[in-house]
Design an enzyme around this catalytic site. Structure first.
Site, PDB file in Angstrom:
ATOM      1  N   GLY A  15       0.826  -1.213   0.000  1.00  8.48           N
ATOM      2  CA  GLY A  15       0.000   0.000   0.000  1.00  8.48           C
ATOM      3  C   GLY A  15       0.855   1.256   0.000  1.00  8.48           C
ATOM      4  O   GLY A  15       1.851   1.324   0.714  1.00  8.48           O
ATOM      5  N   ARG A  76       1.525  -4.732  -5.755  1.00  6.62           N
ATOM      6  CA  ARG A  76       1.392  -6.004  -5.048  1.00  6.62           C
ATOM      7  C   ARG A  76       1.839  -7.056  -6.063  1.00  6.62           C
ATOM      8  O   ARG A  76       1.372  -7.055  -7.194  1.00  6.62           O
ATOM      9  CB  ARG A  76      -0.042  -6.200  -4.581  1.00  6.62           C
ATOM     10  CG  ARG A  76      -0.434  -5.105  -3.564  1.00  6.62           C
ATOM     11  CD  ARG A  76      -1.540  -5.534  -2.643  1.00  6.62           C
ATOM     12  NE  ARG A  76      -1.400  -4.870  -1.368  1.00  6.62           N
ATOM     13  CZ  ARG A  76      -1.948  -3.674  -1.059  1.00  6.62           C
ATOM     14  NH1 ARG A  76      -2.658  -3.020  -1.947  1.00  6.62           N
ATOM     15  NH2 ARG A  76      -1.783  -3.151   0.140  1.00  6.62           N
ATOM     16  N   ASP A 107       3.699  -4.690   6.716  1.00  5.35           N
ATOM     17  CA  ASP A 107       4.123  -5.973   7.282  1.00  5.35           C
ATOM     18  C   ASP A 107       4.236  -7.065   6.217  1.00  5.35           C
ATOM     19  O   ASP A 107       5.106  -7.926   6.299  1.00  5.35           O
ATOM     20  CB  ASP A 107       3.176  -6.402   8.411  1.00  5.35           C
ATOM     21  CG  ASP A 107       1.749  -6.565   7.934  1.00  5.35           C
ATOM     22  OD1 ASP A 107       1.207  -5.615   7.336  1.00  5.35           O
ATOM     23  OD2 ASP A 107       1.167  -7.642   8.137  1.00  5.35           O
ATOM     24  N   THR A 130       3.053   2.780   6.096  1.00  2.00           N
ATOM     25  CA  THR A 130       1.648   2.417   5.875  1.00  2.00           C
ATOM     26  C   THR A 130       0.755   3.434   6.571  1.00  2.00           C
ATOM     27  O   THR A 130       1.049   3.850   7.694  1.00  2.00           O
ATOM     28  CB  THR A 130       1.309   0.998   6.400  1.00  2.00           C
ATOM     29  OG1 THR A 130      -0.093   0.927   6.685  1.00  2.00           O
ATOM     30  CG2 THR A 130       2.036   0.647   7.674  1.00  2.00           C
ATOM     31  N   ASP A 132      -2.015   2.887   7.796  1.00  2.00           N
ATOM     32  CA  ASP A 132      -2.858   2.259   8.824  1.00  2.00           C
ATOM     33  C   ASP A 132      -2.198   2.173  10.204  1.00  2.00           C
ATOM     34  O   ASP A 132      -2.867   1.843  11.173  1.00  2.00           O
ATOM     35  CB  ASP A 132      -3.259   0.844   8.381  1.00  2.00           C
ATOM     36  CG  ASP A 132      -4.202   0.897   7.201  1.00  2.00           C
ATOM     37  OD1 ASP A 132      -5.009   1.839   7.134  1.00  2.00           O
ATOM     38  OD2 ASP A 132      -4.132   0.007   6.346  1.00  2.00           O
ATOM     39  N   ASP A 134      -0.427  -0.093  11.432  1.00  2.00           N
ATOM     40  CA  ASP A 134      -0.805  -1.388  11.988  1.00  2.00           C
ATOM     41  C   ASP A 134       0.362  -2.368  12.044  1.00  2.00           C
ATOM     42  O   ASP A 134       0.188  -3.566  11.860  1.00  2.00           O
ATOM     43  CB  ASP A 134      -1.967  -1.982  11.175  1.00  2.00           C
ATOM     44  CG  ASP A 134      -1.619  -2.156   9.709  1.00  2.00           C
ATOM     45  OD1 ASP A 134      -0.565  -1.629   9.282  1.00  2.00           O
ATOM     46  OD2 ASP A 134      -2.380  -2.813   8.995  1.00  2.00           O
ATOM     47  N   ARG A 176      -8.804  -1.434   7.168  1.00  2.00           N
ATOM     48  CA  ARG A 176      -9.483  -2.722   7.023  1.00  2.00           C
ATOM     49  C   ARG A 176      -9.275  -3.582   8.267  1.00  2.00           C
ATOM     50  O   ARG A 176     -10.173  -4.260   8.718  1.00  2.00           O
ATOM     51  CB  ARG A 176      -8.939  -3.443   5.788  1.00  2.00           C
ATOM     52  CG  ARG A 176     -10.049  -4.010   4.927  1.00  2.00           C
ATOM     53  CD  ARG A 176      -9.520  -4.476   3.603  1.00  2.00           C
ATOM     54  NE  ARG A 176      -9.088  -3.369   2.783  1.00  2.00           N
ATOM     55  CZ  ARG A 176      -8.201  -3.461   1.787  1.00  2.00           C
ATOM     56  NH1 ARG A 176      -7.648  -4.612   1.500  1.00  2.00           N
ATOM     57  NH2 ARG A 176      -7.873  -2.402   1.084  1.00  2.00           N
ATOM     58  N   LYS A 218     -30.497  16.988  20.251  1.00  2.00           N
ATOM     59  CA  LYS A 218     -29.117  17.017  19.728  1.00  2.00           C
ATOM     60  C   LYS A 218     -29.131  16.207  18.426  1.00  2.00           C
ATOM     61  O   LYS A 218     -29.068  14.978  18.431  1.00  2.00           O
ATOM     62  CB  LYS A 218     -28.136  16.393  20.731  1.00  2.00           C
ATOM     63  CG  LYS A 218     -26.692  16.488  20.245  1.00  2.00           C
ATOM     64  CD  LYS A 218     -25.730  15.778  21.173  1.00  2.00           C
ATOM     65  CE  LYS A 218     -24.272  15.987  20.823  1.00  2.00           C
ATOM     66  NZ  LYS A 218     -23.902  15.768  19.428  1.00  2.00           N
ATOM     67  N   ARG A 251     -26.911  10.656   6.545  1.00  2.00           N
ATOM     68  CA  ARG A 251     -26.123  10.650   5.307  1.00  2.00           C
ATOM     69  C   ARG A 251     -24.834   9.864   5.517  1.00  2.00           C
ATOM     70  O   ARG A 251     -24.326   9.787   6.633  1.00  2.00           O
ATOM     71  CB  ARG A 251     -25.741  12.073   4.885  1.00  2.00           C
ATOM     72  CG  ARG A 251     -26.918  12.996   4.666  1.00  2.00           C
ATOM     73  CD  ARG A 251     -27.754  12.539   3.483  1.00  2.00           C
ATOM     74  NE  ARG A 251     -29.106  13.056   3.586  1.00  2.00           N
ATOM     75  CZ  ARG A 251     -29.593  14.037   2.827  1.00  2.00           C
ATOM     76  NH1 ARG A 251     -28.831  14.578   1.917  1.00  2.00           N
ATOM     77  NH2 ARG A 251     -30.832  14.431   2.979  1.00  2.00           N
ATOM     78  N   GLN A 259      -7.371   9.714   1.388  1.00  2.00           N
ATOM     79  CA  GLN A 259      -6.539   9.519   2.578  1.00  2.00           C
ATOM     80  C   GLN A 259      -5.131   9.016   2.238  1.00  2.00           C
ATOM     81  O   GLN A 259      -4.240   9.035   3.074  1.00  2.00           O
ATOM     82  CB  GLN A 259      -7.204   8.527   3.540  1.00  2.00           C
ATOM     83  CG  GLN A 259      -8.486   9.065   4.119  1.00  2.00           C
ATOM     84  CD  GLN A 259      -9.385   7.950   4.652  1.00  2.00           C
ATOM     85  OE1 GLN A 259      -9.357   7.641   5.822  1.00  2.00           O
ATOM     86  NE2 GLN A 259     -10.165   7.343   3.782  1.00  2.00           N
TER      87      GLN A 259
HETATM   88  P1  ADP Z   1       1.923  -4.312   2.735  1.00  2.00           P
HETATM   89  O1  ADP Z   1       3.398  -4.399   2.585  1.00  2.00           O
HETATM   90  O2  ADP Z   1       1.412  -2.899   2.578  1.00  2.00           O
HETATM   91  O3  ADP Z   1       1.432  -5.017   3.982  1.00  2.00           O
HETATM   92  P2  ADP Z   1       1.081  -6.583   1.095  1.00  2.00           P
HETATM   93  O4  ADP Z   1       0.698  -7.442   2.237  1.00  2.00           O
HETATM   94  O5  ADP Z   1       0.213  -6.597  -0.124  1.00  2.00           O
HETATM   95  O6  ADP Z   1       1.249  -5.046   1.469  1.00  2.00           O
HETATM   96  O7  ADP Z   1       2.550  -7.038   0.647  1.00  2.00           O
HETATM   97  C1  ADP Z   1       3.210  -6.414  -0.447  1.00  2.00           C
HETATM   98  C2  ADP Z   1       3.944  -7.450  -1.280  1.00  2.00           C
HETATM   99  O8  ADP Z   1       4.926  -8.111  -0.460  1.00  2.00           O
HETATM  100  C3  ADP Z   1       3.069  -8.572  -1.812  1.00  2.00           C
HETATM  101  O9  ADP Z   1       2.385  -8.220  -2.994  1.00  2.00           O
HETATM  102  C4  ADP Z   1       4.121  -9.646  -2.058  1.00  2.00           C
HETATM  103  O10 ADP Z   1       4.813  -9.397  -3.254  1.00  2.00           O
HETATM  104  C5  ADP Z   1       5.072  -9.469  -0.877  1.00  2.00           C
HETATM  105  N1  ADP Z   1       4.673 -10.353   0.237  1.00  2.00           N
HETATM  106  C6  ADP Z   1       3.749 -10.144   1.196  1.00  2.00           C
HETATM  107  N2  ADP Z   1       3.637 -11.202   2.041  1.00  2.00           N
HETATM  108  C7  ADP Z   1       4.541 -12.109   1.597  1.00  2.00           C
HETATM  109  C8  ADP Z   1       4.901 -13.431   2.016  1.00  2.00           C
HETATM  110  N3  ADP Z   1       4.335 -14.009   3.076  1.00  2.00           N
HETATM  111  N4  ADP Z   1       5.844 -14.083   1.288  1.00  2.00           N
HETATM  112  C9  ADP Z   1       6.431 -13.511   0.216  1.00  2.00           C
HETATM  113  N5  ADP Z   1       6.135 -12.277  -0.231  1.00  2.00           N
HETATM  114  C10 ADP Z   1       5.198 -11.582   0.435  1.00  2.00           C
END
Ligand code: ADP
Length: 327
Positions: A15, A76, A107, A130, A132, A134, A176, A218, A251, A259
């Site tokens: 992301g 991704r 992560d 990120t 988030d 998170d 999410r 209110k 609404r 964001q």
């Molecule tokens: P973020 O890094 O924002 O959490 P993603 O979870 O989509 O986003 O991870 C980004 C990219 O990192 C994935 O599209 C993939 O290429 C690689 N990746 C994520 N998890 C793994 C994993 N368990 N093993 C190998 N590559 C991974």
């Protein structure tokens, strides 16, 4: 003895988040300062697999500290989940002689980097980027502060129009799996209710509270909902409230991708610059296969393999503050 790093690659993955450019700039300029060659990898791990890489100079990162998005683009990459994809990525690194990698992402990206380093002994450093916030082990992530300020600005504007018409607004913000954007922006805008994935949404309690507020006239109320709240997001919450509180002029506003964009805040530029500098220091010191976080305003290093989403960490006190202040 650790082998000496001489050529490093930098990529943004997963992301996107405002401040990623400031982090790229810091990695490039710190690397060059220490006499390293620095290569930009396009579109995250996909660029490694496709050998979509270019050499970066100091000018390559001029005038980007204030820009949202990422000049290296992000993606991704499905192929990278497979050992064959990672083997191709390693082949590119080997061909080009790149012996250290900086990964700016979440992560998921760190787990991918953890595998690459484990399987092929490539020194990798992660930077927590990120919106988030998170990721366990860091008080800040690059992009969160900007995203939350964008949400605050938008919610303030919605409150103006809500106030003019005596309306109830249900505003959905990103998150999410994590409710930090909702919680921070909700408290900062005086939201009457904040619904987040970390807490079970008690919709009947929200309904009762709105009916009670209706009795005392209110009528202007703001409910901030994280997209991943257990009840199903703003649309579902609105459907239920329209049924149970029919007199309210209800609404929905979904803030969505605004964001993710925009010029990064001062805080995001600052932490991106500090983390980017530190990533190169880590590679030079041989402190490999960690991601850089900040705890209590100090740099903190967490093994890439331990990268996990920070779940359920929201303290009861924060929720109490929401209840007390939104009466
Ligand atoms: P973020 O890094 O924002 O959490 P993603 O979870 O989509 O986003 O991870 C980004 C990219 O990192 C994935 O599209 C993939 O290429 C690689 N990746 C994520 N998890 C793994 C994993 N368990 N093993 C190998 N590559 C991974």
């Amino acid at each position: 003895m650790e082998k000496k790093v001489t050529k490093i690659g930098v990529l943004t993955s997963g992301g996107d988040a405002p401040g990623m450019n400031a982090a790229i700039r810091a990695v490039v300029r710190t690397g060059l300062y220490y006499g390293l060659e620095v290569y930009g990898v396009m579109r995250g791990y996909q660029g490694l697999i496709d050998d979509d890489i270019y050499k970066m100079e100091s000018r390559s990162v001029a005038n980007i500290i204030q820009r949202g998005g990422t000049i290296l683009k992000t993606a991704r990459c499905k192929e990278f989940y497979e050992p064959e994809g990672r083997r191709k990525a390693y082949a590119t690194l080997k061909k080009r002689g790149i012996d250290g990698l900086v990964i700016i992402g979440g992560d998921g990206s760190f787990r991918g980097a953890g595998k690459l380093s484990h399987e092929f002994d490539v020194p990798c450093i992660g930077l927590a980027g990120t919106i988030d916030k998170d990721i366990a082990g860091t008080d800040f992530t690059i992009g969160f502060d900007t995203a939350v300020n964008t949400a605050v600005e938008a919610i303030d504007k919605i409150r103006d129009t809500a106030d003019a018409h005596d309306r109830l607004f249900i505003i959905e913000v990103m998150g999410r799996d994590a409710g930090y954007i909702a919680l921070h922006s909700g408290i900062a805008t005086g939201a009457e209710h904040i619904l987040i994935p970390e807490r079970k949404t008690d919709i009947e309690q929200v309904v009762d509270s709105l009916l009670e507020k209706e009795k005392r006239k209110k009528l202007v109320n703001m409910i901030v909902v994280a997209e991943g709240d257990g009840f199903g997001g703003a649309e579902e919450v609105a459907r239920h409230i329209k049924e149970k509180v029919p007199n309210a002029d209800t609404r929905v506003c979904i803030l969505g991708h605004i964001q993710r964009g925009g010029s990064p805040s001062c805080l995001d530029r600052l932490i991106a610059s500090r983390m980017g500098y530190q990533a190169v220091e880590c590679l030079l010191e041989g402190r490999y296969n960690v991601f850089v976080g900040i705890q209590n305003n100090k740099m903190h290093y967490i093994p890439l393999q331990n990268a996990v989403k920070a779940k359920g960490k929201i303290s009861e006190e924060w929720m109490k503050i929401v209840r007390i202040l939104a009466s």
